[in-house]
Scaffold this motif. Sequence first.
Motif, mmCIF file in Angstrom:
data_model
loop_
_atom_site.group_PDB
_atom_site.id
_atom_site.type_symbol
_atom_site.label_atom_id
_atom_site.label_comp_id
_atom_site.label_asym_id
_atom_site.label_seq_id
_atom_site.Cartn_x
_atom_site.Cartn_y
_atom_site.Cartn_z
ATOM 1 N N UNK A 35 0.787 -1.372 0.157
ATOM 2 C CA UNK A 35 0.076 -0.013 -0.066
ATOM 3 C C UNK A 35 0.786 1.116 0.123
ATOM 4 N N UNK A 36 2.127 1.196 0.532
ATOM 5 C CA UNK A 36 2.764 2.474 0.662
ATOM 6 C C UNK A 36 3.476 2.677 -0.515
ATOM 7 N N UNK A 37 3.804 1.769 -1.358
ATOM 8 C CA UNK A 37 4.604 1.908 -2.592
ATOM 9 C C UNK A 37 3.618 2.302 -3.490
ATOM 10 N N UNK A 38 2.286 1.487 -3.524
ATOM 11 C CA UNK A 38 1.179 2.204 -4.484
ATOM 12 C C UNK A 38 0.844 3.407 -4.097
ATOM 13 N N UNK A 39 0.943 4.043 -3.038
ATOM 14 C CA UNK A 39 0.757 5.432 -2.757
ATOM 15 C C UNK A 39 1.616 6.652 -3.201
ATOM 16 N N UNK A 40 2.646 6.032 -3.560
ATOM 17 C CA UNK A 40 3.451 7.144 -4.295
ATOM 18 C C UNK A 40 2.956 7.612 -5.425
ATOM 19 N N UNK A 51 15.469 10.882 -3.198
ATOM 20 C CA UNK A 51 15.255 12.125 -2.617
ATOM 21 C C UNK A 51 13.636 12.036 -2.176
ATOM 22 N N UNK A 52 12.904 11.202 -2.748
ATOM 23 C CA UNK A 52 11.331 11.273 -2.611
ATOM 24 C C UNK A 52 10.817 10.078 -1.978
ATOM 25 N N UNK A 111 9.995 8.586 2.086
ATOM 26 C CA UNK A 111 8.560 8.535 2.403
ATOM 27 C C UNK A 111 8.325 7.082 2.735
ATOM 28 N N UNK A 112 8.981 6.090 2.015
ATOM 29 C CA UNK A 112 8.893 4.560 2.186
ATOM 30 C C UNK A 112 9.453 3.987 3.097
ATOM 31 N N UNK A 113 10.508 4.775 3.965
ATOM 32 C CA UNK A 113 11.499 4.092 4.741
ATOM 33 C C UNK A 113 10.638 3.788 5.913
ATOM 34 N N UNK A 114 9.751 4.569 6.680
ATOM 35 C CA UNK A 114 8.951 4.148 7.879
ATOM 36 C C UNK A 114 8.294 2.942 7.678
#
Length: 314
Positions: A198-203, A224-225, A229-232
Amino acid sequence: MTLTVTRSDAPSGTDPVDRAADLVHSLHARPERRVNASFMGLIPFLVFIALFLGVPVFGIVLAAFRVADVNDPGNYVPSLANFVASFRGASWDAMQNSLQISVIAALTGGIIGLALAQAILTTRSKKLTAVVTVLTSVLANSGGVPLAFSFIAAVGNAGIMTGLLSLTELGFTLYSSGGLILMYQYFLIPTMVMVVLPTLAGLRLEWKEAAASVGATSWHFWKKVGLPIATPAILGGFILLFGASFATHASAAALIGGGGVPLITLRIDSGLAGGNLAGQENVAMALGVNMIIVALLVLLVYMPLQKRSLKWFK
């Protein structure tokens, strides 16, 4: 002649100030009633948690601090001796081995799961994503004795894949730390896919287009982006995989039994079952408390990471 009616002469409830005060009071009173109603609805859940989680945990903690009195073996006295014993000898070796296997298994499953999730999104197939979502939710909760027997039939000493790939000649054996790590991937990789997909799809596509419009390459976008964002979510997934590996018992017990690879879950099982560890029941309880502490630490780290990963996609 002008008739003037003072506030005290006005009929009750007709004064604008009184009506405004009553309105404010009613507005403040309604949320309080709603909160009380919501709390009443939680009572069955809280009772369930208290009976089936609180009481067992309290019993484990209580037993972990009980030691037989030397002068009166029939009585028990409070002591830290069980916890001291849990950090010595075979018990400490089991704890260290469990931590090491869990870290390696979580790293392996996290890297493969992250790459697989990104590969699935690259296809831009909604049907594939939907199918993967269903499969990962099922596989992530699979395990136990059937899983161990499946791996024994596939890559055990007489397994089908063992003969086809000549794994024995390569020095591989399923009944080892490496075999446990391999078996854990069956449910760790789907868990990682389920967490980060879900996180990767939310980019958002707009972010990628904005980066491309200023000349940024795909690598620069992820550096940079995307990754910040996906690290957490990625770190949260790793923590979740570590906790799942650390707490696994049934699959490991069916695969390697009570020997071969020392694990804290197997050590607790042996202590409670008696046998060679007869009289060590309270030490096993102390090991259980140690596991509870590790689980709480996992939750304390995972929950803030999950909350932080969701703030970008509201």
